[in-house]
Design an enzyme around this catalytic site. Sequence first.
Site, PDB file in Angstrom:
ATOM      1  N   ASN A 155       6.740  -0.131  -1.547  1.00  0.00           N
ATOM      2  CA  ASN A 155       6.951  -0.581  -0.161  1.00  0.00           C
ATOM      3  C   ASN A 155       8.280  -1.309   0.044  1.00  0.00           C
ATOM      4  O   ASN A 155       8.892  -1.198   1.093  1.00  0.00           O
ATOM      5  CB  ASN A 155       5.765  -1.411   0.326  1.00  0.00           C
ATOM      6  CG  ASN A 155       5.521  -2.649  -0.488  1.00  0.00           C
ATOM      7  OD1 ASN A 155       5.733  -2.650  -1.690  1.00  0.00           O
ATOM      8  ND2 ASN A 155       5.097  -3.703   0.152  1.00  0.00           N
ATOM      9  N   GLU A 254       0.992  -9.575  -8.674  1.00  0.00           N
ATOM     10  CA  GLU A 254       1.078  -9.796  -7.224  1.00  0.00           C
ATOM     11  C   GLU A 254       0.418  -8.584  -6.583  1.00  0.00           C
ATOM     12  O   GLU A 254       0.925  -7.466  -6.688  1.00  0.00           O
ATOM     13  CB  GLU A 254       2.540  -9.963  -6.814  1.00  0.00           C
ATOM     14  CG  GLU A 254       3.113 -11.223  -7.439  1.00  0.00           C
ATOM     15  CD  GLU A 254       4.589 -11.465  -7.154  1.00  0.00           C
ATOM     16  OE1 GLU A 254       5.244 -10.590  -6.570  1.00  0.00           O
ATOM     17  OE2 GLU A 254       5.078 -12.538  -7.535  1.00  0.00           O
ATOM     18  N   CYS A 288       2.900  -6.361   1.780  1.00  0.00           N
ATOM     19  CA  CYS A 288       1.677  -7.032   1.329  1.00  0.00           C
ATOM     20  C   CYS A 288       1.355  -8.240   2.192  1.00  0.00           C
ATOM     21  O   CYS A 288       0.209  -8.656   2.291  1.00  0.00           O
ATOM     22  CB  CYS A 288       1.837  -7.449  -0.127  1.00  0.00           C
ATOM     23  SG  CYS A 288       3.315  -8.453  -0.368  1.00  0.00           S
ATOM     24  N   GLU A 467       5.395 -16.805  -8.915  1.00  0.00           N
ATOM     25  CA  GLU A 467       6.792 -16.568  -9.266  1.00  0.00           C
ATOM     26  C   GLU A 467       7.643 -17.121  -8.129  1.00  0.00           C
ATOM     27  O   GLU A 467       7.134 -17.465  -7.071  1.00  0.00           O
ATOM     28  CB  GLU A 467       7.047 -15.073  -9.486  1.00  0.00           C
ATOM     29  CG  GLU A 467       6.258 -14.522 -10.668  1.00  0.00           C
ATOM     30  CD  GLU A 467       6.751 -13.172 -11.141  1.00  0.00           C
ATOM     31  OE1 GLU A 467       7.945 -12.882 -10.995  1.00  0.00           O
ATOM     32  OE2 GLU A 467       5.931 -12.416 -11.680  1.00  0.00           O
TER      33      GLU A 467
HETATM   34  P1  NAD Z   1      -0.062   0.936  -6.921  1.00  0.00           P
HETATM   35  O1  NAD Z   1      -0.908  -0.085  -7.559  1.00  0.00           O
HETATM   36  O2  NAD Z   1      -0.670   2.259  -6.610  1.00  0.00           O
HETATM   37  O3  NAD Z   1       1.209   1.273  -7.831  1.00  0.00           O
HETATM   38  C1  NAD Z   1       2.111   0.272  -8.222  1.00  0.00           C
HETATM   39  C2  NAD Z   1       2.791   0.683  -9.504  1.00  0.00           C
HETATM   40  O4  NAD Z   1       1.822   0.731 -10.560  1.00  0.00           O
HETATM   41  C3  NAD Z   1       3.435   2.056  -9.465  1.00  0.00           C
HETATM   42  O5  NAD Z   1       4.668   1.983 -10.156  1.00  0.00           O
HETATM   43  C4  NAD Z   1       2.439   2.934 -10.219  1.00  0.00           C
HETATM   44  O6  NAD Z   1       3.007   4.061 -10.825  1.00  0.00           O
HETATM   45  C5  NAD Z   1       1.938   1.952 -11.262  1.00  0.00           C
HETATM   46  N1  NAD Z   1       0.614   2.257 -11.809  1.00  0.00           N
HETATM   47  C6  NAD Z   1      -0.452   2.789 -11.179  1.00  0.00           C
HETATM   48  N2  NAD Z   1      -1.509   2.853 -12.020  1.00  0.00           N
HETATM   49  C7  NAD Z   1      -1.102   2.345 -13.206  1.00  0.00           C
HETATM   50  C8  NAD Z   1      -1.724   2.150 -14.478  1.00  0.00           C
HETATM   51  N3  NAD Z   1      -3.004   2.471 -14.684  1.00  0.00           N
HETATM   52  N4  NAD Z   1      -0.999   1.608 -15.476  1.00  0.00           N
HETATM   53  C9  NAD Z   1       0.289   1.250 -15.276  1.00  0.00           C
HETATM   54  N5  NAD Z   1       0.938   1.427 -14.103  1.00  0.00           N
HETATM   55  C10 NAD Z   1       0.254   1.959 -13.080  1.00  0.00           C
HETATM   56  O7  NAD Z   1       0.539   0.249  -5.617  1.00  0.00           O
HETATM   57  P2  NAD Z   1       1.410   0.933  -4.474  1.00  0.00           P
HETATM   58  O8  NAD Z   1       0.537   1.853  -3.698  1.00  0.00           O
HETATM   59  O9  NAD Z   1       2.673   1.441  -5.076  1.00  0.00           O
HETATM   60  O10 NAD Z   1       1.793  -0.347  -3.575  1.00  0.00           O
HETATM   61  C11 NAD Z   1       1.020  -0.834  -2.524  1.00  0.00           C
HETATM   62  C12 NAD Z   1       0.189  -2.021  -2.989  1.00  0.00           C
HETATM   63  O11 NAD Z   1       1.034  -3.043  -3.497  1.00  0.00           O
HETATM   64  C13 NAD Z   1      -0.591  -2.693  -1.864  1.00  0.00           C
HETATM   65  O12 NAD Z   1      -1.880  -3.006  -2.318  1.00  0.00           O
HETATM   66  C14 NAD Z   1       0.196  -3.966  -1.593  1.00  0.00           C
HETATM   67  O13 NAD Z   1      -0.549  -5.020  -1.008  1.00  0.00           O
HETATM   68  C15 NAD Z   1       0.648  -4.307  -2.968  1.00  0.00           C
HETATM   69  N6  NAD Z   1       1.805  -5.225  -2.919  1.00  0.00           N
HETATM   70  C16 NAD Z   1       1.625  -6.529  -3.253  1.00  0.00           C
HETATM   71  C17 NAD Z   1       2.697  -7.418  -3.165  1.00  0.00           C
HETATM   72  C18 NAD Z   1       2.556  -8.877  -3.515  1.00  0.00           C
HETATM   73  O14 NAD Z   1       3.578  -9.542  -3.655  1.00  0.00           O
HETATM   74  N7  NAD Z   1       1.352  -9.398  -3.636  1.00  0.00           N
HETATM   75  C19 NAD Z   1       3.957  -6.939  -2.755  1.00  0.00           C
HETATM   76  C20 NAD Z   1       4.075  -5.606  -2.418  1.00  0.00           C
HETATM   77  C21 NAD Z   1       3.005  -4.740  -2.509  1.00  0.00           C
END
Ligand code: NAD
Length: 486
Positions: A155, A254, A288, A467
């Site tokens: 995102n 996060e 997020c 962080e």
């Molecule tokens: P996601 O969890 O699908 O993927 C994030 C990353 O994790 C990607 O690089 C993906 O390839 C990797 N990944 C997925 N499964 C994995 C596994 N089993 N092992 C290792 N790596 C793995 O998230 P997304 O769809 O890319 O992002 C959206 C989500 O991120 C939303 O839930 C949003 O709220 C959250 N987010 C949180 C924050 C925060 O600061 N709290 C900030 C931005 C986004």
Amino acid sequence: MKDILNFIDGAYCEGSIGRWFDDIDPCTGQAHARISEAGSDDVNRAVSAARNALSGPWSQMPQAARSAMIRAVAEEIDNRFNAFLEAEVADTGKPHSLASVVDIPRGAANFRIFADIIANLSEHAFPMDTPDGGRALNYTSRRPKGVVAVISPWNLPLLLMTWKVAPALACGNAVVAKPSEETPATCALLGDVMNSVGIPPGVFNVVHGFGPGSAGEALTKHPGVDAITFTGETRTGEAIMKAAAAGTRDISSELGGKNAALVFADCDIDAAVEGTVRSTFTNCGQVCLCTERVYVERPIFNAFVDRLKAEAEKLHPGAPTDAKTGIGPLISAEHRDKVTGYFERARAAGATVVTGGDVPVIDGDLANGFWVRPTIWTGLAEDSPLVKEEIFGPVCHIAPFDSEEEALHLANDTDYGLAATLWTRDLSRTHRIAPRLEAGIVWVNTWNLRDLRTPFGGSKQSGIGREGGAYSLEFYSELSNICIKM
Ligand code: NAD
């Protein structure tokens, strides 16, 4: 079409498994690049390069020299602003008006702030009396944690990747980064930036691919990784925590949110409407910290809903370069289908669709982009999945409340605990409510304003750890106490 390559030991390389996948422009639905997937051998090579770099000059480098190098990374991102902007916009479809003032400048700012923090690092000292009548001096000392895996979402690709790479490097660690498979382009550009400022080979590595069964899983399970920092969905965070348990590796996460805004009748309604439009629809709701639940004190409920609707309807979808574009697309067809699935579920659950709830028809080059209309619902039950689950699109549900206690209960009645926003002119109320909101960050009469020195993170299912600024040092460095008998 461009090729996006892995970056290992200071050099760009194709993955050894010979697999490529498409990098899709969400505005058009067309591939704009192809990405070389890293296999487990490539991840092994990246982790080994990082380990080797740790025994080289990098971790012994004086803090001032390391700080200067980290600052040079920021300057180099500034110098390559247009290349980063073009790559980020091609991957995400977000308007230039957003990426050029948020994503790319913040990518550079993340390096600048950690260059400052490490240059000004101080330690604690604890002189003590000893049982034999003498004295001893204790002092704290930090050293790098080792090889840090950084896994980031799609995102805010550059912003969130650098938010973790910068403190990791500032503390003297070596990094293996795995950007989202949807948005790898800006992270790939960082390799060349690191080389150009003289960061030694192996200190920063990038592997591309997916999560399960691909580079993400291989990296998080790799025994050569000392700590894992992750931003993404809560369920992914759980899988990564399990991987980190082997070898008791440290993890910072996060995760998702289902953030509430509380709008009191005494607020500046112009500011509250403007702020809620931003907090709900910025980046097409894919932040997020975005608000998906809005609670409004009953006397201004109808007026607030009408005004939010009017503002939401002014957000026109369009090309990133068009200054009139008010909202970009969702990241992928899969995510668009998830969000439109919620549109159908809201109707089935009896929601009133105040505005949106559908897909706009756009002609020409953008016809196959992943667009949805900004959407506002009222009338859903508080226990509806639409009010409980993170949707991560340009949507919110608005409901009325009658008392402070009710507002607090509604805001906290969620599995998540990332952010909350309060709109009121009553200072006493602010102090009564803000500390009781179960969220890592509470905004009052604003949204998404951040001093980079402050702590950032979530409570409950929104994450583990904090962080930001000097708080990042807790995760990215190992703290020892040294006790000297004098
Ligand atoms: P996601 O969890 O699908 O993927 C994030 C990353 O994790 C990607 O690089 C993906 O390839 C990797 N990944 C997925 N499964 C994995 C596994 N089993 N092992 C290792 N790596 C793995 O998230 P997304 O769809 O890319 O992002 C959206 C989500 O991120 C939303 O839930 C949003 O709220 C959250 N987010 C949180 C924050 C925060 O600061 N709290 C900030 C931005 C986004």
